[in-house]
Structure formats: structure tokens, C-alpha cells
Motif scaffolding. Structure first.
Motif, short mmCIF file in Angstrom:
data_model
loop_
_atom_site.label_atom_id
_atom_site.label_comp_id
_atom_site.label_asym_id
_atom_site.label_seq_id
_atom_site.Cartn_x
_atom_site.Cartn_y
_atom_site.Cartn_z
N SER A 260 36.32 42.92 36.82
CA SER A 260 35.54 41.76 36.51
C SER A 260 35.22 40.92 37.86
CB SER A 260 35.99 40.87 35.42
OG SER A 260 35.13 39.66 35.50
N PRO A 261 34.08 40.60 38.39
CA PRO A 261 33.87 39.78 39.79
C PRO A 261 33.89 38.55 39.64
CG PRO A 261 31.74 40.41 38.89
CD PRO A 261 32.81 41.11 37.84
N TYR A 262 34.14 37.86 38.42
CA TYR A 262 33.74 36.57 38.25
C TYR A 262 34.68 35.61 38.81
CZ TYR A 262 29.96 38.55 36.01
OH TYR A 262 28.75 39.53 35.85
N LEU A 263 35.65 36.06 39.73
CA LEU A 263 36.40 35.12 40.46
C LEU A 263 36.05 35.25 41.85
CD1 LEU A 263 39.92 35.37 38.77
CD2 LEU A 263 38.70 33.51 38.88
N GLY A 264 34.77 35.74 42.22
CA GLY A 264 34.41 35.88 43.30
C GLY A 264 34.38 37.48 43.71
N PHE A 265 33.33 38.13 44.13
CA PHE A 265 33.36 39.50 44.52
C PHE A 265 34.48 39.76 45.45
CE2 PHE A 265 32.13 43.53 46.24
CZ PHE A 265 31.67 44.46 45.16
N GLY A 266 34.95 38.83 46.41
CA GLY A 266 35.81 39.23 47.40
C GLY A 266 37.17 39.13 46.66
N SER A 267 37.35 38.71 45.43
CA SER A 267 38.72 38.78 44.95
C SER A 267 38.95 40.14 44.63
CB SER A 267 38.66 37.93 43.52
OG SER A 267 37.98 38.60 42.66
N LEU A 268 37.97 41.05 44.61
CA LEU A 268 38.19 42.57 44.24
C LEU A 268 38.74 43.44 45.52
CD1 LEU A 268 34.84 43.13 41.97
CD2 LEU A 268 37.31 42.43 41.11
N ARG A 269 38.53 42.91 46.39
CA ARG A 269 38.69 43.47 47.74
C ARG A 269 40.13 44.43 47.69
NH1 ARG A 269 36.20 45.97 50.44
NH2 ARG A 269 35.00 43.88 50.69
N PRO A 270 41.14 44.04 46.92
CA PRO A 270 42.56 45.18 46.86
C PRO A 270 42.03 46.47 45.92
CG PRO A 270 43.23 43.01 46.47
CD PRO A 270 41.78 42.70 46.55
N ALA A 271 41.33 46.28 45.09
CA ALA A 271 40.87 47.46 44.28
C ALA A 271 39.89 48.14 44.88
CB ALA A 271 40.46 46.79 42.93
N LEU A 272 39.10 47.73 45.81
CA LEU A 272 37.92 48.45 46.45
C LEU A 272 38.54 49.25 47.48
CD1 LEU A 272 35.23 45.44 46.77
CD2 LEU A 272 35.06 47.68 45.18
N ASP A 273 39.38 48.63 48.22
CA ASP A 273 40.27 49.29 49.28
C ASP A 273 41.06 50.34 48.83
OD1 ASP A 273 38.69 47.51 50.85
OD2 ASP A 273 40.47 46.39 51.80
N LEU A 274 41.90 49.98 47.72
CA LEU A 274 42.59 51.11 47.36
C LEU A 274 42.13 52.32 46.57
CD1 LEU A 274 45.64 51.71 47.01
CD2 LEU A 274 45.74 50.69 44.60
N ALA A 275 40.96 51.91 45.96
CA ALA A 275 40.17 52.99 45.39
C ALA A 275 39.48 54.01 46.72
CB ALA A 275 39.09 52.43 44.58
N ARG A 276 39.11 53.29 47.53
CA ARG A 276 38.61 53.98 48.65
C ARG A 276 39.51 54.99 49.42
NH1 ARG A 276 36.15 50.15 51.23
NH2 ARG A 276 34.22 50.57 50.93
N ARG A 277 40.75 54.35 49.38
CA ARG A 277 41.82 55.29 50.26
C ARG A 277 42.45 56.31 49.23
NH1 ARG A 277 44.31 51.03 51.70
NH2 ARG A 277 45.97 50.83 50.20
N ASN A 278 42.15 56.20 47.84
CA ASN A 278 42.79 57.18 47.11
C ASN A 278 41.69 58.11 46.46
OD1 ASN A 278 45.35 56.74 47.59
ND2 ASN A 278 45.48 54.92 46.14
N GLY A 279 40.61 57.87 46.83
CA GLY A 279 39.54 58.75 46.23
C GLY A 279 39.17 58.41 44.99
N ALA A 280 39.33 57.04 44.53
CA ALA A 280 38.89 56.89 43.11
C ALA A 280 37.72 55.86 42.95
CB ALA A 280 40.07 55.88 42.77
N GLY A 281 37.31 55.36 42.04
CA GLY A 281 36.10 54.50 41.81
C GLY A 281 36.49 53.06 41.29
N VAL A 282 35.68 52.37 41.24
CA VAL A 282 35.48 51.01 40.61
C VAL A 282 34.09 50.89 39.88
CG1 VAL A 282 35.81 48.53 41.21
CG2 VAL A 282 37.40 50.23 42.39
N PHE A 283 34.14 50.25 38.96
CA PHE A 283 32.99 49.76 38.22
C PHE A 283 32.98 48.51 37.81
CE2 PHE A 283 32.72 54.47 37.32
CZ PHE A 283 31.49 54.60 37.21
N VAL A 284 32.16 47.53 38.57
CA VAL A 284 32.17 46.32 38.37
C VAL A 284 31.02 45.65 37.44
CG1 VAL A 284 31.95 44.13 39.74
CG2 VAL A 284 32.56 46.27 40.79
#
Length: 293
Positions: A141-165
Motif C-alpha cells: 500500500s502506497p498511502y503513507l507516500g510512495f517513497g515509503s515503499l523504497r525498501p521494498a522496491l529496492d529489495l525486489a529489484r536486487r532479488n529479481g522479485a516484484g511489487v504490486f502497488v
């Protein structure tokens, strides 16, 4: 914390194929369908099972055993397992491992959202290969501000995973937040889509990106939104919620090929017979193929 992608995003770890590439291949080979695993009490009872840990385990094993070798994506809803405490989470851990071993991509429907170290802990739970709940992707959920998702976005990118917002959800209450207009004139939902477009562009991988949006299939004409985010669009609402595969082109327009339709009760109500579960899933996948062209 900035709401924009880092200037030079960390690349995937060695051997980690991006989620978007794996999702495209799975949909092309297995059919464009995500089946939810939602063991709520009424469904367990409809299967002749008790609403207890034994019923949960029997239900989940039946669904995974029947479908994990056939469908592109399985989407367990974490809450229905968490309600049984640690024993329910243990069933979820096994479901994730068994489904991935059979070749299905696992999308954990957790809808987590927080800030800082707490968001980083949620990300590690679902997006770190060392975790027993490591999944191919997770909903957030992005409703604390999209930037709050940065840890998930970066870890997903590093591990070849995905994120659905969450962007344009099918529940009527979602509109009071998602359709709200920001000072610059864009809606909150459009802003979320813009951020996702930037995340996928920053990956510069070509093909389908790994950062997707949740957009309800029941919402009707969405032509006022640019759904071409370069990543997948998870579309709940097919089946029991009233949408059909034939509705997808009108809702998603030119982005329909990137849609991952999600159906839960429309398939699960055919259990506990494994053959009936498979037949229902295959029928939905065929209908989506025909509708998407």
C-alpha cells in the motif's frame, strides 16, 4: 524519503532473473491468470471442511497440488492464514514453497505499508530469499507516500522479485483516497501510476517491468488514466465480484496484454475436486486469451 527512483538503482543479484521477465514467460506458457488462495470460513465450510487448522491445511494443499503445476500465478491472501496464528503461518510457508517448486509464481497478497525500518522488515519478510515466506512478488500500500515503499522496491529489484502497488482498487471506499486530486491537478491514483512508470523505466531492462499496479477489473472505462506503466496490472474482480474476461479490453484498453486477471472464488468454489479446480482455471485462462487477442 524521496518518492522517485534512485539515480542508479542497484542491479539484480547474480542469477536473479527479473520478475517481469518471469511473469511474461509464465503467462505466455501457462495462460494469463492469477488464482487467489483465500481460505475464508464460508469457503472451507462449502468444501465440507471445518474452520480450523486441519481444514486450512487440507484446503491449501488441495489448491496448490491441483493448480501450482498449471497456472501462471498463485496468490495466497496472508490474512486468512495469519488468523490461525503460528500454525496458520506454517501452512502458508509450506504453500509458498510447494507452489514455487511446482513452477507457479507466488504473489503474496499482504498489502503491507509502513515507513523506514518497519517497511524494510516487511520487505525482508516477503522479498528476501532467506525468508521462509520469500515470494516472487508482494502487494503493498502506497498511502503513507510512495517513497515509503523504497525498501521494498529496492529489495525486489536486487532479488529479481516484484511489487504490486495499490492504485485503483475495486472496493467502492477506495475512491475517496485514490480519486482525490492533488495540488498539481493529478489524482492520487494517477500519481501512483506515474511513480511506477518511473520505477520500470529506471530498470531499463526492456520487456515487462517488475513493478506493477493493482487495478480493479470492475471499474469500467479507465481511459482517463494512463495504464501503460511498463509493468503488469493485477486485475482483481473477475468471477464472483462481477467482472468477466470479456470486460478486460474495455477497462484496460491498449494495456490489456499486461493485465494479470485475478480470480479466487470463481475457481475455488469448484473444489475440493482437483479436476474441477483445474477445469475452472483453464476455462478462465482461455477466456482471457480470447478477450485479450
Amino acid at each position: 524519503m524521496t518518492a522517485h527512483p534512485t539515480t542508479e538503482p542497484a542491479g539484480p543479484r547474480d542469477g536473479a532473473e527479473p520478475f517481469g521477465a518471469r511473469l511474461r514467460r509464465a503467462m505466455d506458457t501457462r495462460g494469463p491468470l492469477c488464482v487467489g488462495i483465500d481460505p475464508h470460513a464460508s469457503l472451507l465450510h462449502a468444501w465440507g471442511l471445518d474452520d480450523d487448522i486441519a481444514g486450512l491445511e487440507r484446503f491449501t494443499h488441495t489448491v496448490v497440488d491441483a493448480l501450482a503445476g498449471r497456472v501462471a500465478v498463485l496468490k495466497p491472501q496472508s490474512a486468512f492464514f495469519e488468523r490461525f496464528g503460528s500454525r496458520g503461518v506454517a501452512v502458508l510457508e509450506r504453500a509458498v514453497a510447494d507452489a514455487r517448486a511446482a513452477g507457479a509464481l507466488v504473489l503474496m497478497d499482504a498489502k503491507r505499508g509502513d515507513i523506514g525500518s518497519t517497511m524494510a522488515a516487511y520487505a525482508a519478510t516477503y522479498l528476501d530469499p532467506a525468508s521462509p515466506l520469500f515470494s516472487d512478488a508482494v502487494t503493498v500500500s502506497p498511502y503513507l507516500g510512495f517513497g515509503s515503499l523504497r525498501p521494498a522496491l529496492d529489495l525486489a529489484r536486487r532479488n529479481g522479485a516484484g511489487v504490486f502497488v495499490l492504485a485503483l482498487t475495486s472496493n467502492p471506499e477506495g475512491a475517496e483516497v485514490q480519486h482525490a486530486v492533488r495540488s498539481g491537478g493529478a489524482t492520487v491514483a494517477a500519481t501512483v501510476l506515474d511513480h511506477l512508470r518511473a520505477e520500470n523505466a529506471a530498470a531499463a531492462a526492456g520487456g515487462l517491468g517488475s513493478f506493477g499496479a493493482v487495478v480493479g477489473a470492475t471499474l469500467g472505462d479507465l481511459s482517463s488514466y494512463d495504464l501503460g506503466i511498463g509493468g503488469p496490472l493485477l486485475a482483481p474482480g473477475i468471477g464472483a465480484q462481477g467482472a468477466t474476461p470479456a470486460d478486460l479490453p474495455a477497462v484496460f484498453g491498449a494495456a490489456v496484454r499486461d493485465v494479470v486477471p485475478s480470480v479466487s472464488r470463481g475457481v475455488l468454489r469448484h473444489g475440493p475436486d482437483a479436476a474441477a479446480l483445474v477445469s475452472a482455471a483453464e476455462r478462465f485462462a482461455d477466456e482471457v486469451r480470447a478477450a485479450a487477442g
